[in-house]
Design an enzyme around this catalytic site. Structure first.
Site, PDB file in Angstrom:
ATOM      1  N   ARG A  72       1.067  -1.409   0.289  1.00  0.00           N
ATOM      2  CA  ARG A  72      -0.092   0.198  -0.505  1.00  0.00           C
ATOM      3  C   ARG A  72       0.843   0.990   0.379  1.00  0.00           C
ATOM      4  O   ARG A  72       1.719   0.840   0.368  1.00  0.00           O
ATOM      5  CB  ARG A  72      -0.744   0.142   1.193  1.00  0.00           C
ATOM      6  CG  ARG A  72      -1.911  -0.852   0.882  1.00  0.00           C
ATOM      7  CD  ARG A  72      -2.913  -0.581   2.645  1.00  0.00           C
ATOM      8  NE  ARG A  72      -2.667  -1.298   3.994  1.00  0.00           N
ATOM      9  CZ  ARG A  72      -1.925  -0.192   4.890  1.00  0.00           C
ATOM     10  NH1 ARG A  72      -1.868   1.191   4.276  1.00  0.00           N
ATOM     11  NH2 ARG A  72      -1.649  -0.942   5.680  1.00  0.00           N
ATOM     12  N   ARG A 373       2.393 -12.748  -0.166  1.00  0.00           N
ATOM     13  CA  ARG A 373       0.936 -12.766   0.208  1.00  0.00           C
ATOM     14  C   ARG A 373       0.484 -13.908  -0.451  1.00  0.00           C
ATOM     15  O   ARG A 373       1.063 -13.514  -1.303  1.00  0.00           O
ATOM     16  CB  ARG A 373       0.145 -11.777   0.192  1.00  0.00           C
ATOM     17  CG  ARG A 373       0.065 -10.470   1.365  1.00  0.00           C
ATOM     18  CD  ARG A 373      -0.683  -8.882   1.471  1.00  0.00           C
ATOM     19  NE  ARG A 373      -0.106  -8.501   2.381  1.00  0.00           N
ATOM     20  CZ  ARG A 373      -0.221  -7.499   4.044  1.00  0.00           C
ATOM     21  NH1 ARG A 373      -1.454  -8.441   3.918  1.00  0.00           N
ATOM     22  NH2 ARG A 373      -0.081  -7.100   4.876  1.00  0.00           N
ATOM     23  N   ARG A 404       3.693  -4.041  17.734  1.00  0.00           N
ATOM     24  CA  ARG A 404       4.406  -4.190  17.142  1.00  0.00           C
ATOM     25  C   ARG A 404       6.186  -3.646  18.339  1.00  0.00           C
ATOM     26  O   ARG A 404       6.515  -2.397  17.876  1.00  0.00           O
ATOM     27  CB  ARG A 404       5.330  -4.557  16.349  1.00  0.00           C
ATOM     28  CG  ARG A 404       6.389  -5.326  15.133  1.00  0.00           C
ATOM     29  CD  ARG A 404       6.792  -5.184  13.756  1.00  0.00           C
ATOM     30  NE  ARG A 404       5.772  -6.079  13.456  1.00  0.00           N
ATOM     31  CZ  ARG A 404       5.954  -7.330  12.742  1.00  0.00           C
ATOM     32  NH1 ARG A 404       7.209  -8.006  14.050  1.00  0.00           N
ATOM     33  NH2 ARG A 404       5.661  -8.326  12.701  1.00  0.00           N
ATOM     34  N   ASP A 499       1.819 -20.414  20.843  1.00  0.00           N
ATOM     35  CA  ASP A 499       1.909 -20.282  22.755  1.00  0.00           C
ATOM     36  C   ASP A 499       1.388 -18.286  22.924  1.00  0.00           C
ATOM     37  O   ASP A 499       0.812 -18.588  23.923  1.00  0.00           O
ATOM     38  CB  ASP A 499       3.588 -19.584  23.047  1.00  0.00           C
ATOM     39  CG  ASP A 499       4.310 -20.823  23.021  1.00  0.00           C
ATOM     40  OD1 ASP A 499       3.777 -22.190  23.628  1.00  0.00           O
ATOM     41  OD2 ASP A 499       5.253 -21.645  22.421  1.00  0.00           O
TER      42      ASP A 499
HETATM   43  P1  GTP Z   1      -2.084  -7.185   7.515  1.00  0.00           P
HETATM   44  O1  GTP Z   1      -2.541  -8.719   6.619  1.00  0.00           O
HETATM   45  O2  GTP Z   1      -0.947  -6.534   6.963  1.00  0.00           O
HETATM   46  O3  GTP Z   1      -3.495  -6.748   8.011  1.00  0.00           O
HETATM   47  O4  GTP Z   1      -1.473  -8.354   9.312  1.00  0.00           O
HETATM   48  P2  GTP Z   1      -1.378  -9.070   9.437  1.00  0.00           P
HETATM   49  O5  GTP Z   1      -1.432  -8.317  11.177  1.00  0.00           O
HETATM   50  O6  GTP Z   1      -3.070 -10.016   9.546  1.00  0.00           O
HETATM   51  O7  GTP Z   1      -0.449  -9.769  10.041  1.00  0.00           O
HETATM   52  P3  GTP Z   1       0.267 -11.422   9.947  1.00  0.00           P
HETATM   53  O8  GTP Z   1      -0.150 -12.926  11.107  1.00  0.00           O
HETATM   54  O9  GTP Z   1       0.614 -11.631   8.845  1.00  0.00           O
HETATM   55  O10 GTP Z   1       1.371 -11.364  10.829  1.00  0.00           O
HETATM   56  C1  GTP Z   1       3.303 -10.715  10.203  1.00  0.00           C
HETATM   57  C2  GTP Z   1       4.155 -10.808  10.800  1.00  0.00           C
HETATM   58  O11 GTP Z   1       4.245 -10.784  11.892  1.00  0.00           O
HETATM   59  C3  GTP Z   1       4.744 -12.639   9.923  1.00  0.00           C
HETATM   60  O12 GTP Z   1       5.894 -12.210   9.559  1.00  0.00           O
HETATM   61  C4  GTP Z   1       4.496 -13.147  11.226  1.00  0.00           C
HETATM   62  O13 GTP Z   1       5.045 -14.972  11.268  1.00  0.00           O
HETATM   63  C5  GTP Z   1       4.634 -12.526  12.435  1.00  0.00           C
HETATM   64  N1  GTP Z   1       4.272 -13.295  13.471  1.00  0.00           N
HETATM   65  C6  GTP Z   1       3.507 -12.692  14.243  1.00  0.00           C
HETATM   66  N2  GTP Z   1       2.602 -13.431  15.467  1.00  0.00           N
HETATM   67  C7  GTP Z   1       3.789 -13.120  15.940  1.00  0.00           C
HETATM   68  C8  GTP Z   1       4.168 -13.524  17.349  1.00  0.00           C
HETATM   69  O14 GTP Z   1       3.032 -13.619  18.206  1.00  0.00           O
HETATM   70  N3  GTP Z   1       5.281 -13.400  17.377  1.00  0.00           N
HETATM   71  C9  GTP Z   1       6.245 -13.161  16.534  1.00  0.00           C
HETATM   72  N4  GTP Z   1       7.463 -12.478  17.053  1.00  0.00           N
HETATM   73  N5  GTP Z   1       6.087 -13.102  15.475  1.00  0.00           N
HETATM   74  C10 GTP Z   1       4.951 -13.015  14.751  1.00  0.00           C
HETATM   75  C1  SPV Z   2      -2.476  -4.993   5.198  1.00  0.00           C
HETATM   76  O1  SPV Z   2      -1.659  -3.598   4.780  1.00  0.00           O
HETATM   77  O2  SPV Z   2      -3.029  -4.218   6.729  1.00  0.00           O
HETATM   78  C2  SPV Z   2      -3.270  -5.829   4.536  1.00  0.00           C
HETATM   79  C3  SPV Z   2      -2.717  -5.940   3.583  1.00  0.00           C
HETATM   80  O3  SPV Z   2      -3.998  -6.037   5.101  1.00  0.00           O
HETATM   81  S1  SPV Z   2      -3.216  -5.086   2.023  1.00  0.00           S
HETATM   82  O4  SPV Z   2      -4.795  -5.439   1.412  1.00  0.00           O
HETATM   83  O5  SPV Z   2      -2.873  -4.408   1.032  1.00  0.00           O
HETATM   84  O6  SPV Z   2      -3.911  -4.115   3.068  1.00  0.00           O
END
Ligand code: GTP
Ligand code: SPV
Ligand code: MN
Length: 589
Positions: A72, A373, A404, A499
């Site tokens: 984005r 993705r 984060r 976990d």
């Molecule tokens: P969008 O689709 O962008 O809205 O993101 P999302 O919030 O769904 O993120 P997603 O769950 O795909 O995680 C993004 C990144 O964070 C990945 O590379 C995961 O491996 C990492 N991640 C997710 N959960 C954890 C966690 O509990 N610990 C750590 N260290 N990394 C995590």
């Molecule tokens: C995000 O960036 O929060 C996503 C991927 O879920 S996008 O659909 O590109 O916004």
């Protein structure tokens, strides 16, 4: 008689000058035909789709986007309301008339030599009173196929729209994928989005962030509901009871992983309802109910593997729904499968990277783009909740917010009440990720994980949250988490992923009043040994560190919060300003 939808299509044909117009019916044959065409056609010098190994990844195709178009682009995203103040300091603003003139000049004749796809879709399930009718125009077969996965597309929507002119209009052309001619313009007051010059996710799949969040949040503000960047899960405990949670984390901060969580704790199970967007209404009984307007996952590939997210790996290998797409991952040429960092420990020998080059194992750059993705139907998910298609949605007992952060923010704590929770969510900071173009790793404020997605003034949005709280009879508990706290060596202190179920268990215990809490400056904390750590080798001191409120860090944090609030002037609700004053006092500021 021509319907308003017919007239819209006619107007678009006259604007774009396509060679052909194709109205999608939503059938599988249609999708297979589109995939065939996409395998034979090039856009921007690249074959649109490449078939992957059908045994390993059924119904799957690979798509590589222009390297300048992989995330984005927030600096090119605008909210065009009649008054600038309505969009607020959280959005780029342009006068609607000027924005439309600009976009129309780009759109004019842009589909010469191309097919114009008309995608009738509904966000939410057709029978739900919360569902919304939409039509997207696009000249990208990849976008058209992605929309089929991410939403409910088809003939039935044309019937649902009927003679009404009340439907979302999403106008998209990939243009020449030139970042200098790339804009994503939102017109919340007209239920309209115009997007040009990008084929990527949130910029191009207009049902997603553009409609379901930016336009949706504005509609929710007008109509008394919430459109949020949230997952929806049902957590089943050993007594078989299911507790429904919402969870908001900024982009690429763990939503998809939590939404498909396979708990490490015995007797617990997570039922998946949504991984990115929730529409939340007050039900007839006065409780909050959430639906997922989407029908698929557009999830981050890197980090997804059998150990971290076994349920997603099964989802990706399921052959129920056609098609599954992989965008900007690497390719393992030995068996024509998509590959990314974290899917296997070993890096395959014959790997093509996300830019189409032979990958050098010794390279310090990843083979898959960090924001690569997959696009996969929610119906492929083995943990899909039986309540997913419930038109009423599911009743919410807990809301989890997170960010984060390598420091400052403890692993978990709880808000004392709704308004404290809204305050807590309004001050979320998070390190920027590859989901948006720009620098990665800078801490910025991302209230409710909605900073890039709130389609109106965020000060008004905070007030809207407080107002919702006044109308709800049984308010959910609000929690804050941070899976990403690091130690002195830069290592994650908490194992995370599966976990994280340990933390969810504590939340359920809190919701059910089974465990007490200790009060601190920022909220309520788990009592000694209240988090179930059975089977996990983690030292007591480490847990203490993970849960610690570091006063010096928080003093710095509060300075950043004040700076953020100041941008909104008196739009910040008085109640939140009072909370800020209180917390400052607690830290002796
Ligand atoms: P969008 O689709 O962008 O809205 O993101 P999302 O919030 O769904 O993120 P997603 O769950 O795909 O995680 C993004 C990144 O964070 C990945 O590379 C995961 O491996 C990492 N991640 C997710 N959960 C954890 C966690 O509990 N610990 C750590 N260290 N990394 C995590
Ligand atoms: C995000 O960036 O929060 C996503 C991927 O879920 S996008 O659909 O590109 O916004
Ligand atoms: Mn998202």
């Amino acid at each position: 008689m021509a319907t308003p939808m017919d007239l819209f299509v006619k107007e678009m044909r006259e604007l774009f000058w396509p060679d052909e117009v194709y109205i999608m019916d939503g059938s599988q044959q249609e999708a297979e035909k589109l995939a065939d065409i996409a395998q034979k056609s090039e856009v921007d010098g690249r074959v649109v789709l490449k078939k992957l190994n059908d045994k390993e990844y059924p119904n799957s195709y690979y798509h590589r986007s222009n390297p300048n178009d992989v995330a984005r682009t927030e600096h090119l995203t605008f909210v065009c309301t009649s008054l600038k103040e309505q969009a607020g300091p959280n959005n780029n603003w342009m006068d609607p008339k000027e924005a439309k003139e600009k976009m129309t000049s780009f759109f004019k004749a842009a589909m010469k030599g191309r097919t114009m796809y008309v995608i009738p879709f509904v966000m939410g399930m057709s029978k739900s009173k919360y569902a919304k009718n939409c039509v997207q125009i696009t000249d990208s077969a990849y976008v058209a196929l992605s929309m089929r996965v991410m939403s409910r597309v088809g003939k039935q929507v044309v019937e649902r729209i009927g003679n009404s002119s009340d439907f979302f209009r999403g106008i998209h052309s990939i243009g020449d994928v030139n970042p200098n001619r790339r804009f994503i313009m939102h017109f919340p007051q007209e239920n309209l989005v115009m997007s040009f010059g990008s084929g990527y996710g949130g910029n191009a799949l207009l049902g997603k962030k553009c409609y379901s969040l930016r336009i949706g949040s504005y509609l929710g503000y007008q109509e008394g509901w919430l459109a949020e960047h949230m997952i929806i899960i049902g957590v089943q405990s050993p007594d078989k009871k299911v507790t429904y949670f919402l969870g908001a984390f900024p982009s690429a901060c763990g939503k998809t992983n939590l939404a498909l969580l396979e708990p490490v704790l015995k007797g617990y199970k997570v039922w998946t309802l949504g991984d990115d967007i929730a529409w939340i209404n007050i039900g007839e009984d006065g409780q909050l109910y959430a639906i997922n307007p989407e029908a698929g996952f557009f999830g981050v590939a890197p980090g997804t593997g059998v150990k971290t997210n076994p349920v997603m790996m099964k989802t990706l290998k399921n052959d129920k729904f056609f098609p599954t797409l992989f965008t900007n991952t690497a390719i393992d040429n030995s068996n024509n499968t998509p590959w990314w960092e974290g899917v296997s420990d070993e890096v395959p020998l014959d790997l093509t990277d996300w830019q189409g080059q032979k990958y050098d194992k010794n390279s310090d750059k990843p083979a898959a783009h960090p924001n690569s993705r997959f696009t996969v139907s929610i119906y492929n998910c083995p943990t899909l909740s039986p309540e997913y298609d419930n038109p009423k949605g599911v009743p919410i007992s807990g809301i989890i917010f997170g960010g984060r952060r390598k420091d400052t923010i403890p692993l978990v704590y709880e808000a004392k009440d709704w308004n404290s929770g809204v305050f807590m969510a309004s001050i979320i900071g998070s390190e920027t990720t590859a989901a948006s173009s720009g620098q990665v790793g800078n801490v910025r404020r991302d209230p409710m994980a909605m900073f890039p997605f709130c389609g109106y003034n965020m000060g008004d949005y905070f007030q809207h949250w407080l107002n919702i709280g006044k109308r709800v009879k049984k308010l959910p508990k609000i929690f804050m988490v941070n899976w990403f706290r690091k130690d002195e060596n830069g290592k994650f202190m908490w194992p995370g992923f599966r976990d994280n179920s340990r933390i969810i268990k504590w939340m359920i215990d809190r919701i059910e009043g089974k465990t007490g809490a200790k009060e601190s400056e920022i909220g309520l904390f788990p009592e000694e040994n209240a988090i179930d750590l059975s089977g996990l080798d983690i030292k007591k001191e480490k847990m203490e560190k993970l849960l610690k409120v570091n006063r010096e860090d928080w003093k710095k944090e509060i300075v950043m919060i004040e700076e953020f609030y100041a941008k909104f002037g008196n739009k910040i609700p008085i109640d939140l300003r009072n909370h800020l004053t209180d917390i400052k006092k607690k830290f002796g500021m």
